[in-house]
Scaffold this motif. Structure first.
Motif, PDB file in Angstrom:
ATOM      1  N   ALA A 258      16.231 -15.454 -23.025  1.00 12.70           N
ATOM      2  CA  ALA A 258      17.801 -15.672 -22.367  1.00 12.70           C
ATOM      3  C   ALA A 258      17.967 -16.606 -23.345  1.00 12.70           C
ATOM      4  O   ALA A 258      16.619 -17.489 -24.457  1.00 12.70           O
ATOM      5  CB  ALA A 258      17.390 -16.847 -20.879  1.00 12.70           C
ATOM      6  N   PRO A 259      18.792 -17.367 -23.555  1.00  7.58           N
ATOM      7  CA  PRO A 259      19.128 -18.019 -24.935  1.00  7.58           C
ATOM      8  C   PRO A 259      18.841 -19.623 -23.904  1.00  7.58           C
ATOM      9  O   PRO A 259      18.281 -19.771 -22.798  1.00  7.58           O
ATOM     10  CB  PRO A 259      20.788 -18.287 -25.503  1.00  7.58           C
ATOM     11  N   ALA A 260      18.648 -20.796 -24.446  1.00  4.74           N
ATOM     12  CA  ALA A 260      17.844 -21.709 -25.065  1.00  4.74           C
ATOM     13  C   ALA A 260      19.040 -22.834 -23.779  1.00  4.74           C
ATOM     14  O   ALA A 260      20.031 -22.939 -24.120  1.00  4.74           O
ATOM     15  CB  ALA A 260      17.738 -22.698 -25.974  1.00  4.74           C
ATOM     16  N   PRO A 261      18.830 -23.769 -22.628  1.00  2.00           N
ATOM     17  CA  PRO A 261      19.875 -24.172 -22.449  1.00  2.00           C
ATOM     18  C   PRO A 261      19.800 -25.580 -22.682  1.00  2.00           C
ATOM     19  O   PRO A 261      19.637 -26.095 -23.993  1.00  2.00           O
ATOM     20  CB  PRO A 261      18.442 -24.316 -21.162  1.00  2.00           C
TER      21      PRO A 261
ATOM     22  N   GLN B  33      17.049 -30.265 -19.770  1.00  2.50           N
ATOM     23  CA  GLN B  33      15.243 -30.289 -19.990  1.00  2.50           C
ATOM     24  C   GLN B  33      15.040 -31.318 -18.810  1.00  2.50           C
ATOM     25  O   GLN B  33      15.214 -32.042 -18.634  1.00  2.50           O
ATOM     26  CB  GLN B  33      15.122 -30.417 -21.193  1.00  2.50           C
ATOM     27  N   GLY B  34      13.704 -30.565 -18.524  1.00  2.00           N
ATOM     28  CA  GLY B  34      13.158 -31.531 -17.616  1.00  2.00           C
ATOM     29  C   GLY B  34      13.140 -31.230 -16.878  1.00  2.00           C
ATOM     30  O   GLY B  34      13.297 -29.974 -16.041  1.00  2.00           O
TER      31      GLY B  34
ATOM     32  N   ARG C  81      14.257 -26.189  -1.230  1.00  2.00           N
ATOM     33  CA  ARG C  81      14.397 -27.206  -1.674  1.00  2.00           C
ATOM     34  C   ARG C  81      14.788 -26.484  -3.033  1.00  2.00           C
ATOM     35  O   ARG C  81      13.660 -26.149  -3.946  1.00  2.00           O
ATOM     36  CB  ARG C  81      12.975 -27.855  -1.745  1.00  2.00           C
ATOM     37  N   ALA C  82      15.768 -27.037  -4.245  1.00  2.00           N
ATOM     38  CA  ALA C  82      15.835 -26.139  -4.897  1.00  2.00           C
ATOM     39  C   ALA C  82      15.005 -27.284  -6.187  1.00  2.00           C
ATOM     40  O   ALA C  82      16.145 -28.587  -6.040  1.00  2.00           O
ATOM     41  CB  ALA C  82      17.695 -26.293  -5.385  1.00  2.00           C
ATOM     42  N   VAL C  83      14.083 -27.245  -6.939  1.00  2.00           N
ATOM     43  CA  VAL C  83      14.542 -27.927  -8.663  1.00  2.00           C
ATOM     44  C   VAL C  83      14.264 -27.141  -9.450  1.00  2.00           C
ATOM     45  O   VAL C  83      13.845 -26.244  -9.995  1.00  2.00           O
ATOM     46  CB  VAL C  83      12.618 -27.648  -8.150  1.00  2.00           C
ATOM     47  N   MET C  84      14.995 -27.904 -10.378  1.00  2.00           N
ATOM     48  CA  MET C  84      15.102 -26.998 -11.339  1.00  2.00           C
ATOM     49  C   MET C  84      14.370 -27.079 -12.958  1.00  2.00           C
ATOM     50  O   MET C  84      14.938 -28.777 -13.452  1.00  2.00           O
ATOM     51  CB  MET C  84      16.841 -27.095 -11.845  1.00  2.00           C
ATOM     52  N   LYS C  85      13.613 -26.546 -13.452  1.00  2.00           N
ATOM     53  CA  LYS C  85      12.820 -27.142 -14.313  1.00  2.00           C
ATOM     54  C   LYS C  85      13.008 -26.289 -15.541  1.00  2.00           C
ATOM     55  O   LYS C  85      13.425 -24.973 -15.950  1.00  2.00           O
ATOM     56  CB  LYS C  85      11.059 -26.133 -13.819  1.00  2.00           C
TER      57      LYS C  85
END
Length: 223
Positions: free
Chosen positions: A171-174, A179-180, A203-207
């Motif tokens: 996958a390409p870099a976000p 970030q974080g 509970r959605a967490v984006m890393k």
């Protein structure tokens, strides 16, 4: 390998929060149910189900507010049933110009995601020896590579059609802003369309731009 990746993108998206009643306000990112809807638009059979494993957010999360025209009512199901019994369409007309309502909507703009999913056989598929996970994966990959679909995939609501392409490789870099770790709060995982239409939340967490999607039976899922 039981893995399918699809990149989707569009100018606008609206993944409506159910707690907002009249005004339409989008979640920060695509929901698992919306991702499954995109995949089912490309390939779906009663013998299989799509399980969303993760969603990768690629673009910076940006919102915009617009006003949209919506119809304020719908034809009651009882009238439709009566018309079918009578074989007549009298009384089923809905005049848009007389029932139009303008509502504010908070949308996402310039979005792009990579949906990562797998195929599982349904009860019907498991009972048929001619069915296999690999069969449906190959069918889905061929259709996605050729740009084929049953109905045009969309991002939350049908007016926001999306572009899509089969994704292979890393996958390409976000975007740097992703970030974080970010807590996105409670998000709709799926809806049980049995009587009552019970929604399930997680509970959605984006890393670093990645949201891991739990299975419906995992711990932490609430209704």
């Amino acid at each position: 390998m039981n893995s399918f990746k699809l990149k989707v993108s569009g100018r606008r998206a609206l993944f409506s929060r159910p707690e907002m009643k009249v005004e339409r306000v989008s979640y920060d990112v695509m929901t698992p149910s919306a991702a499954r809807g995109v995949l089912e638009a490309i390939h779906w059979k009663p013998q299989m189900v799509w399980r969303i494993e993760r969603i990768r957010v690629l673009n910076q999360i940006r919102f915009e507010s617009i006003r949209r025209n919506e119809v304020g009512s719908k034809i009651p199901a009882g009238k439709i049933a009566s018309a079918m019994r009578a074989q007549s369409t009298d009384g089923l007309a809905l005049y848009v110009d007389e029932d139009r309502q303008q509502r504010a909507s908070t949308l996402l703009k310039e979005v792009a995601y990579i949906i990562e999913a797998r195929v599982e056989l349904s009860a019907k598929g498991r009972a048929d020896p001619s069915e296999s996970v690999q069969k449906h994966l190959e069918m889905a990959r061929r259709r996605a590579a050729k740009g084929q679909y049953f109905h045009h995939p969309y991002l939350g609501t049908r007016e926001f059609a999306c572009d899509f392409e089969l994704w292979e490789g890393e996958a390409p870099a976000p975007h740097d802003s992703l970030q974080g770790e970010r807590d996105l709060g409670w998000m709709v995982l799926d809806v049980d369309y049995a009587p009552g239409m019970e929604a399930k939340f997680f509970r959605a967490v984006m890393k670093d731009g990645v949201i891991e999607i739990p299975a419906s039976g995992d711990a932490g899922i609430v209704s």
